[in-house]
Design an enzyme around this catalytic site. Structure first.
Site, PDB file in Angstrom:
ATOM      1  N   LYS A 276       0.841  -1.199   0.000  1.00  9.66           N
ATOM      2  CA  LYS A 276       0.000   0.000   0.000  1.00  9.66           C
ATOM      3  C   LYS A 276       0.878   1.252   0.000  1.00  9.66           C
ATOM      4  CE  LYS A 276      -3.910  -1.855   2.681  1.00  9.66           C
ATOM      5  NZ  LYS A 276      -4.938  -1.709   1.638  1.00  9.66           N
ATOM      6  N   ARG A 350     -10.126 -11.529   2.211  1.00  9.55           N
ATOM      7  CA  ARG A 350     -10.973 -12.605   1.682  1.00  9.55           C
ATOM      8  C   ARG A 350     -10.273 -13.952   1.761  1.00  9.55           C
ATOM      9  NH1 ARG A 350     -11.516  -9.484  -3.927  1.00  9.55           N
ATOM     10  NH2 ARG A 350     -11.295  -7.765  -2.433  1.00  9.55           N
TER      11      ARG A 350
HETATM   12  N1  BES Z   1      -7.998  -3.841   4.502  1.00 12.21           N
HETATM   13  C1  BES Z   1      -8.179  -3.453   3.149  1.00 12.21           C
HETATM   14  C2  BES Z   1      -9.491  -2.703   2.904  1.00 12.21           C
HETATM   15  C3  BES Z   1      -9.628  -1.339   3.521  1.00 12.21           C
HETATM   16  C4  BES Z   1      -9.436  -0.216   2.747  1.00 12.21           C
HETATM   17  C5  BES Z   1     -10.019  -1.179   4.818  1.00 12.21           C
HETATM   18  C6  BES Z   1      -9.604   1.038   3.292  1.00 12.21           C
HETATM   19  C7  BES Z   1     -10.176   0.085   5.385  1.00 12.21           C
HETATM   20  C8  BES Z   1      -9.980   1.195   4.609  1.00 12.21           C
HETATM   21  C9  BES Z   1      -8.195  -4.687   2.265  1.00 12.21           C
HETATM   22  O1  BES Z   1      -7.379  -5.727   2.690  1.00 12.21           O
HETATM   23  C10 BES Z   1      -7.700  -4.248   0.934  1.00 12.21           C
HETATM   24  O2  BES Z   1      -6.549  -3.898   0.831  1.00 12.21           O
HETATM   25  N2  BES Z   1      -8.577  -4.273  -0.061  1.00 12.21           N
HETATM   26  C11 BES Z   1      -8.242  -3.874  -1.376  1.00 12.21           C
HETATM   27  C12 BES Z   1      -8.779  -4.909  -2.330  1.00 12.21           C
HETATM   28  C13 BES Z   1      -8.296  -4.726  -3.730  1.00 12.21           C
HETATM   29  C14 BES Z   1      -6.829  -5.059  -3.818  1.00 12.21           C
HETATM   30  C15 BES Z   1      -9.107  -5.618  -4.632  1.00 12.21           C
HETATM   31  C16 BES Z   1      -8.874  -2.514  -1.655  1.00 12.21           C
HETATM   32  O3  BES Z   1     -10.016  -2.298  -1.265  1.00 12.21           O
HETATM   33  O4  BES Z   1      -8.198  -1.683  -2.240  1.00 12.21           O
HETATM   34 MN    MN Z   2      -5.400  -5.490   2.021  1.00  9.88          MN
END
Ligand code: BES
Ligand code: MN
Ligand code: ZN
Length: 496
Positions: A276, A350
């Site tokens: 990230k 997931r």
């Molecule tokens: N933990 C994150 C989702 C998240 C995003 C929680 C913002 C709280 C605030 C999750 O593991 C994630 O990184 N999701 C990705 C999925 C994508 C790679 C398909 C996302 O939402 O960007």
């Molecule tokens: Mn994630």
């Protein structure tokens, strides 16, 4: 916080602070407010006619008391009567606590009003919740700052002339639910270096001992033996060992199908190799919010003595980049037997949930509900005012939506049509872990659905609602404990 019900007349008591709800449009003081007005020699009427308090939610004024009776009276606007519900009560009692906090008082009294719209039990429960949630603070890791109130509000007293039995039961219930939600907030607030998977598991075990739940914790060796390779794959890049926590409440008949709650307990999500951006990454300590709420909801279920079998399952790991980390393109095995092509290692929630859900499905649940900070997309879709709810059972989705309204932790349905499943098709494995940009919250839920078998199941995406700036009177900046109240309310709705 000590919560007490008092059925005597608060105007005959010398309380340091009595908060009184004022509905919008109450031009001439009516009902209890009229009695307050008389006790204060018409000061309430003056405030109302001057428009200092119109009853709009957010209005408040503190008046100084009569010779005998409360030392201070806070008039607290609660909005129009047509919109008055349990959530307004929660916000009212929370604001009362915050007024006391500002004034340096360690206790507050609240006059409870249902205004013919909220029943005594729900009224007292919501008031208790609002007060206990508002009083909570996370103080473990910081010396008291000069700008934070030095006095903690340790007691709330609720005055009502309603049905004492219903009110008493409501206060007791609200106390348990709020204490659970505050427990979730404490777990959420702890940073990733404190709240590791091992820590979450230990906290769950300690809570289980205290409440009489049975707790089982799988370490990585046990997970490997069971075939939980999805959790293990996510955890591979981290030095901290993963854990799977299983909490069981035996409140129903032996062999009765359980209700299962599953919560994502990702204690820090750096994204893994699909790392990230640095900005805001610290918020990813909150990626265990679903797990915290499930542990907390199980505490409440035990303390409420719910007459059903309820199981909480929390898969917990970190998601970090390293030389041993899962790589984009890797194909992994899952407990359910399906293979997954991991196209983006940041879609890890997931993955850990897939094994937890598959484990839950083996117990043949009456219903299974998971909650997870799963997608950024849900924040785009619903903002911070509701979680998304999706599932394979419309009745269950509706039960959750309704429980959300009652608990003040709302969720709103998104569709889970088969067409969306196509976005998860993989060349090399049974499915991919990402479905591209369109409908990110839905494709994530589609992924989860693959692992629940024929169990009635629903998923709550809480990425926009689990933590935040602390906009509501009973919140603070940080973890909200969402959806602890919603989960408990749903479980209670299933036992009638
Ligand atoms: N933990 C994150 C989702 C998240 C995003 C929680 C913002 C709280 C605030 C999750 O593991 C994630 O990184 N999701 C990705 C999925 C994508 C790679 C398909 C996302 O939402 O960007
Ligand atoms: Mn994630
Ligand atoms: Zn995550």
């Amino acid at each position: 916080m000590q919560l007490r019900l008092d059925t005597s007349d608060p105007l005959g008591k010398s309380e340091p602070l009595l908060a009184v709800p004022v509905p919008q449009g109450a031009a001439a003081a009516q009902g209890f407010l009229a009695r307050v007005d008389a006790a204060l020699s018409g000061a309430v009427s003056k405030v109302l006619s001057a428009g200092d308090v119109t009853g709009k939610a957010g209005d408040e004024v503190v008046l100084y008391g009569p010779e005998v009776g409360p030392q201070r009276v806070a008039l607290v606007g609660v909005g129009p009567l047509e919109k008055y519900d349990a959530e307004q009560v929660r916000r009212f009692s929370a604001r009362s606590v915050r007024i006391a906090e500002r004034l340096g008082r360690d206790s507050v009294s609240c006059r409870l009003e249902g205004f013919g719209r909220v029943e005594d039990g729900a009224l007292a429960q919501a008031a208790a919740e609002g007060a206990a949630l508002a009083a909570w603070r996370f103080t473990e890791l910081k010396k008291p700052a000069e700008d934070t109130p030095q006095v903690a509000v340790g007691e709330a007293r609720f005055y009502s002339d309603g049905d004492p039995e219903a009110l008493e039961a409501g206060v007791a219930r609200g106390d348990i639910v709020a204490a659970a939600e505050n427990f979730a907030r404490t777990l959420q607030s702890r940073p990733g270096n404190v709240a590791t998977p091992r820590h979450l598991a230990e906290e769950a075990e300690r809570m289980a001992r205290e409440t009489g739940l049975s707790a089982t914790v799988f370490d990585e060796e046990r997970m490997a033996r069971e075939g939980m390779h999805a959790i293990l794959a996510v955890s591979r890049g981290s030095d901290e060992e993963a854990r799977l926590v299983i909490l069981e409440h035996h409140g129903g008949e032996e062999g009765e199908a359980p209700l299962i709650l599953v919560g994502k307990g990702l204690t820090f999500d750096a994204g893994g190799i699909s790392i990230k951006p640095a900005s805001g990454m610290e918020e990813m300590k909150f990626d265990m919010s679903g797990g915290a709420s499930v542990i907390a909801a199980m505490q409440a279920v035990a303390r409420l003595g719910v007459k059903a079998n309820v199981v909480g399952i929390v898969p917990s790991s970190e998601n970090l980049p390293s030389g041993t980390a899962l790589k984009p393109g890797d194909v992994i095995q899952t407990l359910a037997g399906k293979t997954v092509e991991v196209v983006n290692t940041d879609a890890e929630g997931r993955l850990i949930l897939s094994d937890a859900l598959a484990w839950g499905a083996r117990m043949k649940p009456a219903a299974m509900v998971d909650c997870a900070t799963l997608t950024g997309a849900v924040v785009i879709g619903l903002g911070h005012h509701a979680a998304a709810v999706l599932g394979n059972d419309e009745t269950l989705v509706e039960e959750l939506r309704a429980a959300g309204v009652r608990s003040g932790e709302r969720c709103w349905p998104l569709p889970l049509w088969d067409e969306y499943r196509e976005q998860l098709k993989s060349e090399t494995a049974d499915l991919m872990n990402v479905g591209g940009r369109p409908a990110g919250t839905i494709t994530a839920a589609c992924f989860l659905r693959e692992f629940v078998g024929d169990a009635p199941w629903a998923h709550l995406d809480i990425a926009g609602t689990a933590y935040g700036e602390g906009k509501l009177p009973y919140q603070r900046k940080g973890g909200y404990g969402f959806p602890t109240r919603l989960l408990v309310e749903w479980v209670l709705s299933r036992v009638g």
